[in-house]
Structures are given as structure tokens and as C-alpha cells.
Design an enzyme around this catalytic site. Structure first.
Site, mmCIF file in Angstrom:
data_model
loop_
_atom_site.group_PDB
_atom_site.id
_atom_site.type_symbol
_atom_site.label_atom_id
_atom_site.label_comp_id
_atom_site.label_asym_id
_atom_site.label_seq_id
_atom_site.Cartn_x
_atom_site.Cartn_y
_atom_site.Cartn_z
ATOM 1 N N LEU A 1 72.278 82.900 22.018
ATOM 2 C CA LEU A 1 72.369 83.948 20.988
ATOM 3 C C LEU A 1 71.222 84.916 21.217
ATOM 4 O O LEU A 1 70.054 84.505 21.263
ATOM 5 C CB LEU A 1 72.294 83.316 19.599
ATOM 6 C CG LEU A 1 73.357 82.227 19.356
ATOM 7 C CD1 LEU A 1 72.985 81.342 18.184
ATOM 8 C CD2 LEU A 1 74.717 82.867 19.130
ATOM 9 N N ASN B 1 65.696 68.680 9.782
ATOM 10 C CA ASN B 1 64.414 68.029 9.559
ATOM 11 C C ASN B 1 64.542 67.116 8.348
ATOM 12 O O ASN B 1 64.892 67.568 7.262
ATOM 13 C CB ASN B 1 63.312 69.065 9.347
ATOM 14 C CG ASN B 1 63.048 69.853 10.607
ATOM 15 O OD1 ASN B 1 63.036 69.292 11.700
ATOM 16 N ND2 ASN B 1 62.878 71.153 10.483
ATOM 17 N N ARG C 1 62.635 65.674 6.243
ATOM 18 C CA ARG C 1 61.340 65.591 5.553
ATOM 19 C C ARG C 1 61.124 66.856 4.740
ATOM 20 O O ARG C 1 61.948 67.766 4.782
ATOM 21 C CB ARG C 1 60.236 65.469 6.596
ATOM 22 C CG ARG C 1 60.311 66.623 7.599
ATOM 23 C CD ARG C 1 59.082 66.777 8.442
ATOM 24 N NE ARG C 1 59.283 67.683 9.552
ATOM 25 C CZ ARG C 1 59.182 68.997 9.508
ATOM 26 N NH1 ARG C 1 58.890 69.609 8.364
ATOM 27 N NH2 ARG C 1 59.386 69.740 10.583
HETATM 28 P P1 ADP Z 1 63.122 72.433 19.790
HETATM 29 O O1 ADP Z 1 63.502 71.088 19.279
HETATM 30 O O2 ADP Z 1 62.544 72.395 21.172
HETATM 31 O O3 ADP Z 1 62.292 73.215 18.829
HETATM 32 P P2 ADP Z 1 65.532 73.919 19.054
HETATM 33 O O4 ADP Z 1 66.900 73.525 19.447
HETATM 34 O O5 ADP Z 1 65.138 73.705 17.637
HETATM 35 O O6 ADP Z 1 64.493 73.191 20.039
HETATM 36 O O7 ADP Z 1 65.315 75.422 19.455
HETATM 37 C C1 ADP Z 1 64.045 76.020 19.394
HETATM 38 C C2 ADP Z 1 64.174 77.512 19.453
HETATM 39 O O8 ADP Z 1 64.781 77.931 20.686
HETATM 40 C C3 ADP Z 1 65.073 78.093 18.375
HETATM 41 O O9 ADP Z 1 64.371 78.285 17.177
HETATM 42 C C4 ADP Z 1 65.459 79.412 19.037
HETATM 43 O O10 ADP Z 1 64.375 80.314 18.977
HETATM 44 C C5 ADP Z 1 65.645 79.035 20.488
HETATM 45 N N1 ADP Z 1 67.041 78.618 20.735
HETATM 46 C C6 ADP Z 1 67.549 77.375 20.718
HETATM 47 N N2 ADP Z 1 68.868 77.359 20.969
HETATM 48 C C7 ADP Z 1 69.225 78.656 21.179
HETATM 49 C C8 ADP Z 1 70.469 79.319 21.484
HETATM 50 N N3 ADP Z 1 71.619 78.644 21.630
HETATM 51 N N4 ADP Z 1 70.446 80.673 21.611
HETATM 52 C C9 ADP Z 1 69.288 81.359 21.456
HETATM 53 N N5 ADP Z 1 68.106 80.812 21.178
HETATM 54 C C10 ADP Z 1 68.055 79.468 21.045
#
Ligand code: ADP
Length: 447
Positions: free
Chosen positions: A203, A289, A291
Site C-alpha cells: 500500500l 496487540n 495489551r
Molecule cells: P512489524 O511487526 O515488523 O512492526 P507490521 O506488519 O506491523 O510489522 O508492519 C510494520 C509497518 O510496515 C507498518 O506499520 C507499515 O508502515 C509497513 N507495512 C507493513 N505492511 C505493509 C503493506 N502491505 N503495505 C505498505 N506498508 C506496509
């Protein structure tokens, strides 16, 4: 209700939990490392136990010491706060085995949501919208290409064991995919000791919007609306708002009800946050999350509901104190995270606070464990306080935030307060017009 609760945390969140306990008439036990002997949560607690040297792994992450502290003091329940042991399923299990209540969900639910692929497939089964992508790990390049072409480029390759935004690579076409796949694998192996990766649609300009839920563990659950946490630096939230400037009432109630219904199906117990990327009117689950979140006070500001009080009540077996139809979202709230860091370089700035004057007045809340003369230790994260401002409208909230930031004095160490003064002058911020990349770009220009 419990008569004594141990707070397995430090800093502002330990104080936050302590306040909720006091208001419920519960005795409090603080635990602390040798570096935190003079901390506010230790001073204000009814009892305190030193659980080890400064390093977190020897104190705040030391399960044996914390269980021993419960046994010495007779605490019946443990509130883990956020960070440290709050999402550690083993900790929850060990407490259960000792007949001590973990104020949070079951260890099974912590485990499910702690594994990225299981979390995503569970969310999907529960009816929560997820990012299109591979169903689990992608093993071969041929499989990766097929999935990428099915969902359409650009795609992002993510480590199944990932965390903190590491081990992610974007690919715009087939030729970039093979390189992205091998680099993501190597990085994941080096960072997490596990090379497994999966693929998702990338995205480009999403917002980060998360839904607060409360479940009673008996099939009942409600939602408390959303928080917009798009303003991030290195995947760390800096500024959070409720409601999101991007959602209308129908969108809020629709995604909120989807999440509440999912929690009912799951029999979820306690407070939780379901995080989404939001783009072009669609929500895409990223993680849950299990928590309390740092930014929970903005939800409290607009709903009037004390989330920590609810967590403790639910853990003691009481029902959630409000019904969905009784919840209203009033006005607008913004939280600024005040870190002891240089506001331009973000280099941590531990040391002694020589002058301290927090802002006050109507609609202003400061959650912090610091005081004049307090020495910020260098061993822990740099959050020293949160400024939470509430107004009847977003505009009133912004005006109030400007004057509160102007009033805030923290001398002796560097803080991120000047960053907020700058943000408050920016037209995109004034308009609420920003995505998850906005702050990084703003900071790059500002250098
Ligand atoms: P982590 O557990 O490493 O924090 P996340 O899945 O929560 O990984 O993703 C962390 C960040 O990476 C998101 O907040 C976003 O900024 C970016 N991100 C993750 N997935 C996508 C995606 N499908 N498209 C664009 N950005 C993404």
C-alpha cells in the site's frame, strides 16, 4: 475484586496503572531495578520490591523475580503495562500456574496474535479485512511470482518472524521480485534466525488506524472507536489522534463493529488493539496487540472510559462496565509523546531534569513519572511523558495543544517538545492530511 495488584513495569505506565488501582481501592506493589529506586511509581506504591540490576533482562524481564515478588507480598494479580512482559505468553502461563491472575488475555490468545501468519489467518477467519497476499509462507520464486501477479504489483515481502518493521522489501515487477525475495530472506535470517517470508500487496500511502476493543472473555465485547497513529518515525508513533481525521461516523461504526464481533467469536478477554493500514476507504489488518497501548489516553479522553479500570475489573471476573450503545465519542483528542531525545537527531538524552513545569488547565492531561531533580536513567526507552489534550472540536484541540506545548518546561535534558511546536504550524497537520510516510519526509526536509 483483588485486594493487592503488582505492577510489572516502570515509568509513566506504572504510575498510570497505580492510579487506577488506587481508585478501585486496591493495594499496589511496585517492582523496580536498582536504577529506579527513586522512581515515582516506587514512591507512590504501598509496597515495593527491588527485582534486580538496571538491565531489563535482569529486572523488568526477569519472570522468576517478579513471581517471587508476588509471593513475598501476597499480590493476587499482575498488571504488565505495555512492552516488557505484556505480550509474553510464557509469563501469563507461569502466573496462572502460580494462581496469580495475569491482567490481560489468555496465553493462547497472546500466542495466536504474536505469530504474524497465524494472526493474519485468524483475523481473516474472524471476518476482519486483511491485506491481499500469500496464505502463509512463500517457499519458491515461482510461487512468489504467481502470487504477485495475482494480487498485482507493487508487493511487499515480509519476514514471518518480523518485528519493528525490519526484514521488509518492496518489489515493483517480476524482475525486482527475485532480488527482493533473496534480500528479505537473508535479512530475516540474520535478524530473526528464521528465513521464512510471505507476500502482501504494497500500500503506497496508507494511514495507520487502530481499533480499541474490550472483551469480557465470555463472548461479550465492545469497541471504543479508532486512533489514527499515522505520524511515525522509524515505525515508532509520535503523535496520535482520536477520532481519525480520515473517518466518518459510518466508517467508524462499521469497522468498530467488525472488530467487536471478531472479539466475541474469539472469546477475547481484556483490552486489545486491532491495527490496520487504511487506504482509499479500505481497511487492511496488520496486527493485533493483546495489551494496553501507549496511546490509550486519547480513547479515554473522547469516551470518558478508564481503560485500565476496565482491564482490572475484567480480570477479576466482573463484566465490562458499559454497553456499546452507551458509548459516545465526544470531541477530539491528540497525544504527543515527549521523549528525552534531541528533537532533530533523536539521539537519547538521559540526565537530570533541572526544571520541570507541566502544562495544565481544562482538557490537558500529562501522564509522566518524572519530576524536578529526577535523573532519567540511560537503560530504558526514552519516553518521559505523554501530553494528552482534549477539545470539543479538532480545531479547539489544536489551539489548546499549542498553548500546552508552549507552557511545557523540561530543562536539563533534550526533549522532543520543539518538534511538536513545528508540527503544529504545518498546514498538512492543521488539515489532518497525512499518511504513514509524512513525518519521515517532513524530518528529511527539516535537516
Ligand atoms: P512489524 O511487526 O515488523 O512492526 P507490521 O506488519 O506491523 O510489522 O508492519 C510494520 C509497518 O510496515 C507498518 O506499520 C507499515 O508502515 C509497513 N507495512 C507493513 N505492511 C505493509 C503493506 N502491505 N503495505 C505498505 N506498508 C506496509
Amino acid at each position: 475484586m483483588f485486594s493487592k495488584v503488582l505492577i510489572a513495569n516502570r515509568g509513566e505506565i506504572a504510575l498510570r496503572v497505580l492510579r487506577a488501582c488506587k481508585e478501585l481501592g486496591i493495594q499496589t506493589v511496585a517492582v523496580h531495578s536498582t536504577a529506579d529506586a527513586n522512581a515515582m511509581h516506587v514512591r507512590l506504591a504501598d509496597e515495593s520490591v527491588c527485582i534486580g540490576p538496571p538491565a531489563s533482562r535482569d529486572s523488568y524481564l526477569n519472570i522468576h523475580q517478579i513471581v517471587a515478588a508476588c509471593e513475598i507480598t501476597g499480590a493476587e494479580a499482575v498488571h504488565p503495562g505495555y512492552g516488557f512482559l505484556s505480550e509474553n505468553a510464557k509469563f501469563a502461563e507461569i502466573l496462572e500456574a502460580h494462581d496469580i491472575v495475569f491482567i490481560g488475555p489468555t496465553s493462547d490468545h497472546i500466542k495466536i496474535m504474536g505469530d504474524k501468519i497465524t494472526a493474519k489467518s485468524t483475523a481473516e477467519e474472524l471476518g476482519i479485512p486483511v491485506v491481499p497476499g500469500s496464505a502463509g509462507e512463500v517457499k519458491t520464486e515461482a510461487d512468489a511470482k504467481k502470487i504477485a501477479n495475482d494480487i498485482g504489483y507493487p508487493v511487499i515481502i515480509k519476514a514471518t518472524a518480523g518485528g519493528g518493521g525490519r526484514g521488509m522489501k518492496v518489489a515493483n515487477d517480476d524482475s525486482e521480485l527475485s532480488i527482493a525475495l533473496s534480500t528479505a530472506r537473508t535479512e530475516a535470517g540474520a535478524a530473526f534466525g528464521n528465513e521464512a517470508v510471505y507476500i502482501e500487496k504494497y500500500l503506497a500511502k496508507p494511514r495507520h488506524i487502530e481499533i480499541q476493543v474490550l472483551g469480557d472473555g465470555k463472548g461479550g465485547a465492545i469497541h471504543l472507536g479508532e486512533r489514527d497513529c499515522s505520524l511515525q518515525r522509524r515505525h515508532q508513533k509520535v503523535w496520535e489522534e482520536a477520532n481519525s481525521p480520515a473517518l466518518n461516523v459510518e466508517q467508524r461504526m462499521k469497522i468498530g463493529e467488525t472488530c467487536a464481533e471478531a472479539m466475541r467469536k474469539l472469546n477475547y478477554r481484556g483490552a486489545g488493539t486491532i491495527e490496520f493500514l487504511y487506504e482509499n476507504g479500505e481497511f487492511y489488518f496488520i496486527e493485533m496487540n493483546t495489551r494496553l497501548q501507549v496511546e490509550h489516553p486519547i480513547t479515554e479522553a473522547i469516551t470518558g472510559i478508564d481503560l485500565v479500570n476496565e482491564q482490572i475489573r475484567i480480570a477479576s471476573g466482573a463484566p465490562i462496565s458499559v454497553k456499546q450503545e452507551d458509548i459516545s465519542f465526544t470531541g477530539h483528542a491528540i497525544e504527543c509523546r515527549i521523549n528525552a531525545e534531541d528533537s532533530k537527531t533523536f539521539v537519547p538524552s538521559p540526565g537530570t531534569i533541572t526544571h520541570y513545569h507541566p502544562p495544565g488547565g481544562l482538557g490537558v492531561r500529562v501522564d509522566s513519572g518524572v519530576y524536578q531533580g529526577y535523573k532519567i536513567p540511560p537503560y530504558y526507552d526514552s519516553l518521559i511523558g505523554k501530553l494528552i489534550v482534549h477539545g470539543r472540536t479538532r480545531n479547539e484541540c489544536m489551539m489548546r495543544l499549542r498553548r500546552a506545548i508552549d507552557e511545557f518546561v523540561v530543562d536539563g535534558v533534550n526533549t522532543t517538545i520543539p518538534l511538536f511546536s513545528k508540527l503544529l504550524e504545518n498546514q498538512d497537520i492543521v488539515n489532518g492530511d497525512y499518511d504513514i510516510h509524512w513525518l519521515e519526509k517532513f524530518l528529511a526536509k527539516d535537516e
